[in-house]
Design a protein around this motif. Sequence first.
Motif, PDB file in Angstrom:
ATOM      1  N   PHE A   8       1.622  -5.049   2.012  1.00  0.00           N
ATOM      2  CA  PHE A   8       0.214  -5.286   2.303  1.00  0.00           C
ATOM      3  C   PHE A   8      -0.408  -4.010   2.813  1.00  0.00           C
ATOM      4  O   PHE A   8      -1.450  -3.562   2.361  1.00  0.00           O
ATOM      5  N   LYS A   9       0.306  -3.421   3.753  1.00  0.00           N
ATOM      6  CA  LYS A   9      -0.140  -2.141   4.294  1.00  0.00           C
ATOM      7  C   LYS A   9      -0.216  -1.117   3.188  1.00  0.00           C
ATOM      8  O   LYS A   9      -1.173  -0.371   3.062  1.00  0.00           O
ATOM      9  N   LEU A  10       0.842  -1.101   2.433  1.00  0.00           N
ATOM     10  CA  LEU A  10       0.929  -0.107   1.378  1.00  0.00           C
ATOM     11  C   LEU A  10      -0.259  -0.221   0.462  1.00  0.00           C
ATOM     12  O   LEU A  10      -0.827   0.765   0.048  1.00  0.00           O
ATOM     13  N   SER A  11      -0.615  -1.465   0.156  1.00  0.00           N
ATOM     14  CA  SER A  11      -1.688  -1.583  -0.816  1.00  0.00           C
ATOM     15  C   SER A  11      -2.978  -1.051  -0.225  1.00  0.00           C
ATOM     16  O   SER A  11      -3.770  -0.436  -0.923  1.00  0.00           O
ATOM     17  N   ILE A  12      -3.162  -1.260   1.053  1.00  0.00           N
ATOM     18  CA  ILE A  12      -4.370  -0.721   1.680  1.00  0.00           C
ATOM     19  C   ILE A  12      -4.306   0.792   1.686  1.00  0.00           C
ATOM     20  O   ILE A  12      -5.231   1.484   1.271  1.00  0.00           O
ATOM     21  N   ILE A  13      -3.157   1.278   2.128  1.00  0.00           N
ATOM     22  CA  ILE A  13      -2.998   2.718   2.194  1.00  0.00           C
ATOM     23  C   ILE A  13      -3.067   3.317   0.805  1.00  0.00           C
ATOM     24  O   ILE A  13      -3.715   4.330   0.576  1.00  0.00           O
ATOM     25  N   SER A  14      -2.412   2.633  -0.147  1.00  0.00           N
ATOM     26  CA  SER A  14      -2.405   3.244  -1.461  1.00  0.00           C
ATOM     27  C   SER A  14      -3.803   3.256  -2.047  1.00  0.00           C
ATOM     28  O   SER A  14      -4.158   4.164  -2.770  1.00  0.00           O
ATOM     29  N   LEU A  15      -4.596   2.263  -1.671  1.00  0.00           N
ATOM     30  CA  LEU A  15      -5.989   2.298  -2.104  1.00  0.00           C
ATOM     31  C   LEU A  15      -6.651   3.564  -1.597  1.00  0.00           C
ATOM     32  O   LEU A  15      -7.290   4.305  -2.342  1.00  0.00           O
ATOM     33  N   ALA A  16      -6.472   3.801  -0.292  1.00  0.00           N
ATOM     34  CA  ALA A  16      -7.079   4.971   0.310  1.00  0.00           C
ATOM     35  C   ALA A  16      -6.550   6.233  -0.352  1.00  0.00           C
ATOM     36  O   ALA A  16      -7.312   7.116  -0.758  1.00  0.00           O
ATOM     37  N   GLN A  54      -0.912  -5.877   8.507  1.00  0.00           N
ATOM     38  CA  GLN A  54      -2.298  -6.138   8.848  1.00  0.00           C
ATOM     39  C   GLN A  54      -2.814  -7.241   7.922  1.00  0.00           C
ATOM     40  O   GLN A  54      -2.689  -7.134   6.697  1.00  0.00           O
ATOM     41  N   VAL A  55      -3.336  -8.288   8.529  1.00  0.00           N
ATOM     42  CA  VAL A  55      -3.937  -9.375   7.748  1.00  0.00           C
ATOM     43  C   VAL A  55      -5.284  -9.674   8.384  1.00  0.00           C
ATOM     44  O   VAL A  55      -5.375  -9.778   9.611  1.00  0.00           O
ATOM     45  N   ALA A  56      -6.308  -9.807   7.578  1.00  0.00           N
ATOM     46  CA  ALA A  56      -7.660 -10.124   8.065  1.00  0.00           C
ATOM     47  C   ALA A  56      -8.060  -9.166   9.197  1.00  0.00           C
ATOM     48  O   ALA A  56      -8.600  -9.575  10.215  1.00  0.00           O
ATOM     49  N   GLN A  91       4.266 -11.078   0.730  1.00  0.00           N
ATOM     50  CA  GLN A  91       3.474 -10.592  -0.393  1.00  0.00           C
ATOM     51  C   GLN A  91       2.000 -10.849  -0.094  1.00  0.00           C
ATOM     52  O   GLN A  91       1.605 -11.991   0.158  1.00  0.00           O
ATOM     53  N   PRO A  92       1.168  -9.798  -0.096  1.00  0.00           N
ATOM     54  CA  PRO A  92      -0.259 -10.038   0.151  1.00  0.00           C
ATOM     55  C   PRO A  92      -0.879 -10.842  -0.986  1.00  0.00           C
ATOM     56  O   PRO A  92      -0.572 -10.623  -2.162  1.00  0.00           O
ATOM     57  N   LEU A  93      -1.739 -11.791  -0.619  1.00  0.00           N
ATOM     58  CA  LEU A  93      -2.477 -12.551  -1.632  1.00  0.00           C
ATOM     59  C   LEU A  93      -3.919 -12.061  -1.697  1.00  0.00           C
ATOM     60  O   LEU A  93      -4.548 -12.070  -2.745  1.00  0.00           O
ATOM     61  N   SER A  94      -4.437 -11.672  -0.543  1.00  0.00           N
ATOM     62  CA  SER A  94      -5.787 -11.112  -0.456  1.00  0.00           C
ATOM     63  C   SER A  94      -5.812 -10.330   0.844  1.00  0.00           C
ATOM     64  O   SER A  94      -4.809 -10.237   1.534  1.00  0.00           O
ATOM     65  N   ALA A  95      -6.986  -9.783   1.206  1.00  0.00           N
ATOM     66  CA  ALA A  95      -7.075  -9.052   2.471  1.00  0.00           C
ATOM     67  C   ALA A  95      -6.867  -9.999   3.646  1.00  0.00           C
ATOM     68  O   ALA A  95      -6.483  -9.579   4.728  1.00  0.00           O
TER      69      ALA A  95
END
Length: 648
Positions: A8-16, A54-56, A91-95
């Motif tokens: 989940f973190k990764l996806s946020i970070i990878s977005l950045a 991190q969630v929500a 597994q993240p489903l959404s933010a």
Amino acid sequence: MISTTDFFKLSIISLALTTVLSACKADKAPQQVTLSASAATALNIKASHYHQVQVAGQEYQIFTDGQGLQIKSGETQHSSYSGSFNRLTLQPLSADSLLVAAMDSNDNSLYLWRFSPKEQSPLVLIRQQLISSRVVEDLCFYQSHENQQLSLFLLGGRGGADQLLLQQKQEWLAEPLVIRELNVPYDSKACTVDQHTAALYISEADRAIWSYQAEPEADEGRSLVQVNQPFGQLQGEIMALQVLPDSSLLALEEEPARLLHISSKGEVISQNMVPAFSAASGLSVKVQGNSTTAYISNEDADAVQGLTLQETMKTVVATKPAMVQVQPRLQTEAASQRGDVMDDPAVWHHPSQPELSLILGTDKRAGLDVYSMQGKRVQQLAVGRLNNVDVRYNLSWQGKQHDIAAASLRDDNSLQLFAIDQQGKLHNAGKVPTSMQEIYGLCMYQDAKSGSHYVFVNDKSGLIEQYRIDSNGTNWQGTLVRTLKVPSQPEGCIADDKRGILFVGEEDEAVWRFAAQAEAKSKGEKIILVDDKVLVDDIEGIALAEHNGDSYLVVSSQGNDSYVIYDAAPPYAQRLHFRITTNPQLGIDGASETDGLEVTTRSLGPGFEQGALIVQDGRNRMPEEGQNMKLVPWQSLLQELQKQSQSK
Ligand code: CA
Ligand code: CA
Ligand code: CA
Ligand code: CA
Ligand code: CA
């Protein structure tokens, strides 16, 4: 999967990171990174498995201990669920929400929860399922953005793993569905998936780390990532694996507790002892800004150790865009033998009752198989090793009106002819010898003016011969009328009777266009090139679809398990690139490694009123069986074509 928690973190970070590094993403090989660990620090949490996510917009610790599943935010207990849980995976489903999976070792059941902290009930058990097929050693998620499927691997310790489909196009399945059974090494211990590269990593005890393909339609091959001493650098049992955003891998050895950082090519970049533990078994990763932290835990639920790795990750692998997916509605009975057996389908239309139409399919070892519109094999003609087949109508045989199927026969490089009576029974109607050395692809053509029937047949050398098939009322004869040529191995071909055009696929290179008439010039024109992105060699089956005066070419792009639809007229614009995916409702797997294909836009009966795309499926799964053919309603493709033209 990539790590759960951290993903989940990764996806946020990878977005950045993706944003920042958009200039250097994509095709470049991920740059090697050196992570050097600072000393491990003990967290104030005792857990057998631990994740920090991190969630929500808020930080949570999600972990298992002697009581069960625990979720904390700082010092505050947020939620819990009692049980003897093991192998916690996220597994993240959404933010705002997260999927949590764990095995309960008491009742050997899989538990799936949705954690949505903003909801009134933040932790909801969405599934509890006894797993009787495996002793599950590890769980890992795979979210395929490209193919819009969320699946979970259940890694067994005794040589097998199941891939469970949970979601398709964001919709939950009523029941998780086993879409693939994998053969994995005995004593497999840990798994993780790189969601960007679709690599499934599996550790085999203290011996090796392997890489498989995570896609359910991918081939079963594996490659070696790292191996034990003296050949490689592994020393202890690998109890956990996690993937970092640059596609490198962290591997945790049990005893002594040691964390290895391994590049996606398998080189060991760094090794760090985890001194506080005599043995370790749980691993998760959190990436935030420039800092990567590995959280290490053990079965005794001692205090979790955090190792901060000084990282300089430069390249984040980009996510592949979503591809159009269509579903099969019917599949034919499996070939009686395993291996690469089936090749090319053709359709015979019943003169008055579409539902009595037939699917013909070549069996490369045995002959021709004939299937009903229920997918049942209704006739087998054991004439030898047939490669391609095609059908045309209305040619007198044995004094009666018949239709004709022609196939390329590799046993003696001849054309094998079949007469089809008006009830749909096929009869061996003899052979036409050719001078070919390695006969291969074949298609039929009926000249719109003269009504004459022809067969185009090609040789692996690139030679193409055109035979006219004549009837004396009783028997059929073939006469060579013209030769054509492409530079290298051709196979799939199709003739447009109305417009008098022959399309031929030169497997590694291009689709060619020739005039089809026997008296026309023999010079061809390359019209669609292999580009290694959309159209990836081999070019295999080719078919034509006629719709409202438009004509489309449908091509099997075998190298990327996909299909491409082009205008069949200049400038041969690409209209649709798609895959054939799982149909969970009907229990039909997707199609891949497709050789031959066929399209008809005439009705084939209920469910196929607008016709069908019929493809050979190189890997028939759910369950693993001999090859077969999959039928997709042409209506589904018309809808996708319309969507594409509206979006332009
Ligand atoms: Ca094949
Ligand atoms: Ca081929
Ligand atoms: Ca398949
Ligand atoms: Ca083929
Ligand atoms: Ca199947």
